[in-house]
Scaffold this active site. Sequence first.
Site, PDB file in Angstrom:
ATOM      1  N   SER A  61       0.824  -1.211   0.000  1.00  0.00           N
ATOM      2  CA  SER A  61       0.000   0.000   0.000  1.00  0.00           C
ATOM      3  C   SER A  61       0.859   1.263   0.000  1.00  0.00           C
ATOM      4  O   SER A  61       1.994   1.261   0.481  1.00  0.00           O
ATOM      5  CB  SER A  61      -0.908   0.030   1.230  1.00  0.00           C
ATOM      6  OG  SER A  61      -1.712  -1.116   1.281  1.00  0.00           O
TER       7      SER A  61
HETATM    8  N1  SAH Z   1      -0.519  -5.408   4.158  1.00  0.00           N
HETATM    9  C1  SAH Z   1       0.151  -5.643   2.889  1.00  0.00           C
HETATM   10  C2  SAH Z   1      -0.776  -5.371   1.736  1.00  0.00           C
HETATM   11  C3  SAH Z   1      -0.669  -6.461   0.710  1.00  0.00           C
HETATM   12  S1  SAH Z   1      -1.915  -6.506  -0.543  1.00  0.00           S
HETATM   13  C4  SAH Z   1       1.452  -4.878   2.806  1.00  0.00           C
HETATM   14  O1  SAH Z   1       1.747  -4.062   3.684  1.00  0.00           O
HETATM   15  O2  SAH Z   1       2.218  -5.117   1.860  1.00  0.00           O
HETATM   16  C5  SAH Z   1      -3.118  -7.575   0.175  1.00  0.00           C
HETATM   17  C6  SAH Z   1      -2.679  -8.969   0.496  1.00  0.00           C
HETATM   18  O3  SAH Z   1      -3.839  -9.653   0.988  1.00  0.00           O
HETATM   19  C7  SAH Z   1      -2.175  -9.808  -0.679  1.00  0.00           C
HETATM   20  O4  SAH Z   1      -0.911 -10.308  -0.383  1.00  0.00           O
HETATM   21  C8  SAH Z   1      -3.211 -10.902  -0.804  1.00  0.00           C
HETATM   22  O5  SAH Z   1      -2.691 -12.152  -1.234  1.00  0.00           O
HETATM   23  C9  SAH Z   1      -3.747 -10.997   0.604  1.00  0.00           C
HETATM   24  N2  SAH Z   1      -5.054 -11.649   0.753  1.00  0.00           N
HETATM   25  C10 SAH Z   1      -6.160 -11.508  -0.018  1.00  0.00           C
HETATM   26  N3  SAH Z   1      -7.174 -12.258   0.457  1.00  0.00           N
HETATM   27  C11 SAH Z   1      -6.709 -12.878   1.580  1.00  0.00           C
HETATM   28  C12 SAH Z   1      -7.271 -13.794   2.531  1.00  0.00           C
HETATM   29  N4  SAH Z   1      -8.529 -14.226   2.430  1.00  0.00           N
HETATM   30  N5  SAH Z   1      -6.503 -14.204   3.550  1.00  0.00           N
HETATM   31  C13 SAH Z   1      -5.220 -13.795   3.675  1.00  0.00           C
HETATM   32  N6  SAH Z   1      -4.622 -12.941   2.815  1.00  0.00           N
HETATM   33  C14 SAH Z   1      -5.359 -12.485   1.775  1.00  0.00           C
END
Ligand code: SAH
Length: 214
Positions: A61
Amino acid sequence: MKYERQRHEMVKNQIEARGVTDSKVLAALRKVPRHLFVSEALRDQAYGDFPLPIGEQQTISQPYIVAEMTQALQPGEGDRVLEIGTGSGYQAAVLAEIVFRVYTVERIYPLFVKTRKLFDELQYHNIVTKYSDGTVGWEDEGSFDGIIVTAGAPEIPKFLVSQLAVGGRMVIPVGNQYSQELIKLYKNERGIHKTNLGGCRFVKLVGEYGWSEQ
Ligand code: SAH
């Protein structure tokens, strides 16, 4: 150091300038080496005012969104916080600078493995990782003082609400696959209170209580 200077500029120009005031949040953002949470090729862009790709079609993000969500969570020193969507690990690391323990769940195996290794290397001993569908929460760990969902949900997953402690806060983007509203949910003895913090755009929350795979 080049990156430390960039980090301080980032906090001043992108975060404080937009009204984030929580001193714990600002200190954490000045400390966490964001450039180590992206691939080597993207390091020089890590402190820019935008999200960046982290592989597997996912993104880290924008710094301001991380700051806004962290502040909205009202993190306290003794708190146990659950994060759904580990991704690069940056948001979890920011939280780990502030709270007692961070529990973070990722559903894409290569990201889970890579980020767990990074937490070890950076010695984030108060981050616990799990490879799983986070839309059902993390039941064994009981109730959390904070829950942060860093992927966009069609609706608020019911198990996340039930795993929130009384007095706990949840921050979650809710909407369609293209745009969401950032919702803050607060639980007290009388029930659940929701406020809308404004529009945002996240990758999809995929899982049993999220979007389906494709
Ligand atoms: N907090 C992260 C944001 C990553 S983008 C950072 O600081 O980089 C969102 C992430 O959520 C992705 O890696 C995606 O694979 C994950 N995601 C999506 N659905 C999910 C679920 N049901 N359970 C766990 N992770 C999930």
